[in-house]
Design an enzyme around this catalytic site. Structure first.
Site, PDB file in Angstrom:
ATOM      1  N   CYS A  16       0.843  -1.186   0.000  1.00 17.65           N
ATOM      2  CA  CYS A  16       0.000   0.000   0.000  1.00 17.65           C
ATOM      3  C   CYS A  16       0.883   1.241   0.000  1.00 17.65           C
ATOM      4  CB  CYS A  16      -0.928   0.017   1.223  1.00 17.65           C
ATOM      5  SG  CYS A  16      -0.035   0.073   2.798  1.00 17.65           S
ATOM      6  N   CYS A  19       3.128   1.567   3.072  1.00 14.56           N
ATOM      7  CA  CYS A  19       4.362   0.775   2.978  1.00 14.56           C
ATOM      8  C   CYS A  19       5.402   1.523   2.156  1.00 14.56           C
ATOM      9  CB  CYS A  19       4.083  -0.577   2.325  1.00 14.56           C
ATOM     10  SG  CYS A  19       2.862  -1.597   3.166  1.00 14.56           S
ATOM     11  N   CYS A  82      44.882 -20.741  -6.420  1.00 12.88           N
ATOM     12  CA  CYS A  82      45.232 -20.547  -5.007  1.00 12.88           C
ATOM     13  C   CYS A  82      44.290 -19.528  -4.385  1.00 12.88           C
ATOM     14  CB  CYS A  82      46.679 -20.089  -4.857  1.00 12.88           C
ATOM     15  SG  CYS A  82      46.964 -18.418  -5.501  1.00 12.88           S
ATOM     16  N   ASP A 496      11.075 -29.895  20.247  1.00 10.33           N
ATOM     17  CA  ASP A 496       9.627 -29.894  20.279  1.00 10.33           C
ATOM     18  C   ASP A 496       9.183 -31.331  20.588  1.00 10.33           C
ATOM     19  OD1 ASP A 496       6.898 -29.056  19.716  1.00 10.33           O
ATOM     20  OD2 ASP A 496       7.134 -30.222  17.874  1.00 10.33           O
TER      21      ASP A 496
END
Length: 801
Positions: A16, A19, A82, A496
């Site tokens: 919007c 934002c 290298c 959990d």
């Protein structure tokens, strides 16, 4: 490059005008930006860089909550030998203000560049190519393996060895066997021998050794010397000095008229040999990815108009039906439609026991069918398959830069110039205090040759390459390379409960009612839970099979607060004791007593209230995974603390925790409480969850590990993903991480200690004390072996468990 650079940055989270205004304010506050314009319709920010850089813009946008979406380009780079090479390429890419991040991997010879949309991949490739390292843009999808250097290097080594052998025998044979020296010089004049040696060595330098000069000298002229420059200077100096002695001896003091043709030839031959062995070893380091890519068969048996037809796997599309013969490899991801039987998924998940499959179950491309004839419907092809995503994740992890790499980068950035300065100092000191010019040349050449930034540059990336590939074989995917380093310092592991330590498939074990029948309670509860995705809802629905479920309206679920709904005009509230109390509903003592007893035995109580009256309680049990107790015990044996963080009732969680041997149990946690608990775990915290509901917790931990099936590999919140549901994968991940970091420390110690110890020896610091002066040939051999040692040491990770 012009002083200002225009950028058009996609910012997808702009929804919007407000934002867009916030993004504008965030950008305006950053110095060095001009012409800022943010469009909420196109979701783009247009601006010019006038002193600021894209990384600074990224940080400003991320802090404002609106990160920009930037393209990523992968480059394949030739000629890097290298750490100085890879560091120079990385600095050149990062120097562009419209490049957000550049990572260059010496082991894989690839670069990963995050940049502004306006900077084309071809322009990035030109930047690298202009540095002297030809670069090409890699296409999307799993990367093709880099070109095989082994055959060309083998031919170069054999050619150099054949040309060097006569020179070496002529020069060194006389030192070892004096009689041979006298016989040869009586047979052929010394000047003729020197001329023959010069021709042979010139062929070595111009043929197999040409690569050192064509790459090293231009780099030196650009003011960016690297490993090839040191070899070119060392071998070239030895040859040039010897050629002057041979062709114009009057220009060299008589005491210094010695030739070092054999040194120049042997230096090139030994270093080529080292690179050949290194290339062979690096090829083995990438074997894990090649093995994964090779899991997909080239052909499959598709059903066309009901008839089996052999087709190329590349021609299959989602929706196609494919027949699978016993022992055949699954071509692509799909859903089983006909037949049942075991499928070996060990190559993807690390699980040794085949998984039983029935119609409706998912099958994964690359797995192997058992003894049954099956038919499945293709659901994913190309880069959308699980196997392709695994390969992409492993490649991303292999290209990652660990924090420890920063130390290596700082050293290698100044290493080659420092070695050249030490060689010049050595030459000056030997010329001033040594016996003659020849000794000064030999000492300076020895310093140039013995220095090895190759081993330093390979020390970290080759270990990551092998370690992440081994992880994929064990069913452990490191989504972010730094997880390899962070997991090694893990101190505490939080789990959990549901779906992680338990099977995640609870079932109803008991129902108690008051003023309502069992079927009525089950019917009302299942009607409301039909709109829920919670695992407990699935258990209640399974128990209610066969019952006529009425429609439910106004269904609302709140984390930790249960579920509310209206069914047949009645207001339902379903949840734990806290959910009833939050609604001001008085618990029925008899029902609560039964529920508390079930909870103390590890079941989860769920209560039903109808129109404000507590009328039923359900006991749901979720069996622990058979491997959970073993995983917890193994972690504790490794010195790690284990914690269970659960939203379940304390009595239930404590019962499960006691059976599994968990060190500490925290239960009754809301999602916010779980985040607080994880943050309180501090440094070295690991959280293990099922990868969906636990996404915030996975992101909050220092290292998040998502545990689940192969379909969970896209979880963005986790740092590592376990392909199987086996929690012992956490043990494997931590052990592998510790092994990788131990391997990196060994490699870095060898690479640094080698140079610290041998460069002074090459300079001749031991000579005043009666010690030896290192010859250029021995220096070349030691230098070549140092890189081979580092890669060989990393290959030991292929056996890590």
């Amino acid at each position: 490059m012009t002083p200002t650079t225009r950028l058009d940055l996609p910012i997808p989270d702009i929804s919007c005008g407000a934002c867009a205004a916030r993004v504008t304010r965030a950008l305006t506050a950053l110095p060095g930006l001009g012409e800022i314009s943010v469009n909420p319709v196109t979701k783009q920010a247009r601006l010019t860089l006038d002193g600021a850089t894209l990384p600074q813009v990224q940080v400003a946008l991320a802090d404002a909550g609106y990160p920009a979406t930037l393209p990523v380009t992968r480059l394949s780079i030739e000629g890097m030998s290298c750490a100085s090479c890879s560091g120079r390429v990385e600095r050149a890419l990062s120097a562009r203000p419209d490049v957000a991040e550049a990572q260059v991997n010496l082991a894989t010879h690839r670069a990963r560049v995050t940049h502004a949309p306006g900077l084309t991949p071809q322009a990035l490739a030109r930047i690298v190519t202009d540095l002297g390292y030809p670069a090409t843009v890699m296409q999307d999808g799993p990367a093709a393996p880099p070109p095989d250097e082994v055959p060309a290097l083998r031919r170069a080594v054999l050619t150099a060895a054949l040309l060097t052998l006569p020179v070496f025998v002529v020069e060194m044979g006389g030192h070892l066997v004096p009689a041979f020296h006298h016989w040869l010089h009586d047979l052929v004049p010394m000047q003729a021998l020197w001329l023959a040696q010069m021709v042979l060595v010139l062929a070595v330098l111009a043929g197999p050794g040409r690569r050192f000069f064509t790459t090293g000298i231009p780099a030196l002229l650009r003011g960016a010397p690297e490993m090839n420059s040191l070899v070119a200077l060392g071998a070239g100096t030895a040859f040039a000095f010897s050629a002057v002695v041979t062709l114009a001896p009057q220009l060299v003091p008589e005491a210094s008229r010695q030739v070092w043709f054999e040194a120049a030839a042997v230096i090139v031959t030994l270093i080529l040999t080292g690179r050949w062995l290194e290339a062979r070893a690096k090829g083995q380091a990438g074997a894990a990815i090649r093995a994964l890519v090779a899991l997909t068969p080239d052909e499959a048996t598709a059903l066309r108009d009901g008839q089996p037809v052999k087709v190329a796997v590349a021609d299959l599309r989602p929706g196609d039906l494919v027949r699978l013969a016993p022992g055949e490899r699954v071509a692509l991801d799909g859903i089983l439609t006909e037949g049942s039987g075991p499928i070996d998924e060990s190559m993807l998940t690390g699980e040794p026991v085949p998984a039983a499959k029935v119609p409706g179950d998912a099958v994964t491309g690359g797995t192997v069918n058992g003894l049954s004839a099956l038919t499945y419907r293709v659901t994913a092809t190309g880069s959308d398959t699980v196997l392709s995503r695994i390969v992409a994740l492993v490649e991303e992890a292999q290209a990652a830069r660990l924090p420890v790499q920063a130390l290596v980068d700082r050293v290698t950035r100044v290493f080659v110039p420092m070695v050249m300065a030490l060689a010049a100092l050595t030459f000056a000191l030997w010329l001033g205090f040594g016996p003659d010019l020849a000794h000064a040349v030999v000492a300076a050449v020895s310093v140039l040759i013995i220095a090895c930034p190759c081993a330093m540059g390979l020390a970290v990336p080759v270990s990551i390459m092998v370690g992440s590939g081994r992880g994929a074989q064990l069913g452990v995917l490191f989504r972010r390379g730094d997880a390899l380093q962070k997991l090694a310092s893990a101190r505490i592991v939080g789990f959990d409960k549901t779906g992680t330590l338990t099977q995640g498939r609870p079932r109803v074990t008991a129902i108690w009612t008051e003023g309502i029948t069992r079927d009525q309670a089950l019917r009302l509860t299942a009607a409301a839970e039909a709109r829920s995705e919670h695992p407990l809802a699935a258990a209640i629905l399974a128990e209610a099979q066969g019952l006529d479920l009425p429609p439910a309206d106004e269904v609302t679920a709140a984390p930790g607060q249960g579920l509310t709904a209206r069914v047949e005009g009645q207001a339902l509230r379903i949840g734990n004791r806290a959910a009833l109390e939050a609604a001001g509903i008085t618990s029925d003592p008899g029902l609560m007593t039964q529920a508390d007893k079930a909870a103390s035995e590890g079941a989860t109580p769920v209560h039903l209230a109808v129109d404000g009256l507590h009328v039923a309680s359900f006991a749901l049990a979720d069996p622990e995974r058979p491997e959970s107790a073993k995983a917890v015990a193994a972690l504790q044996a490794m010195g790690l603390q284990t914690v269970m963080l659960s939203g379940d009732l304390p009595a239930t969680a404590r019962a499960v925790g006691a059976r599994l041997g968990i060190s500490r149990v925290e239960a009754g946690l809301s999602p916010e409480d779980k985040l607080t608990a994880i943050r309180a775990m501090g440094p070295g915290s690991v959280f293990v969850g099922d990868g969906i509901n636990d996404a915030p917790a996975l992101a909050a931990a220092e290292t998040g590990i998502a545990i689940g099936t192969g379909t969970d590999i896209a979880i963005e919140s986790a740092d590592a993903v376990l392909m199987s549901g086996d929690p012992t994968g956490v043990v494997r991940a931590i052990r592998l991480s510790r092994a990788v970091m131990r391997n990196i420390r060994q490699n870095l110690f060898w690479a640094f200690a080698y140079n610290v110890a041998l460069i002074p020896v090459a300079m001749g610091v031991l000579v005043p004390f009666g010690g030896p002066q290192l010859s250029p040939m021995l220096g070349a051999g030691a230098m070549a072996l140092s890189s081979v040692f580092v890669v060989g040491n990393a290959l030991r990770l292929r056996r890590a468990a």
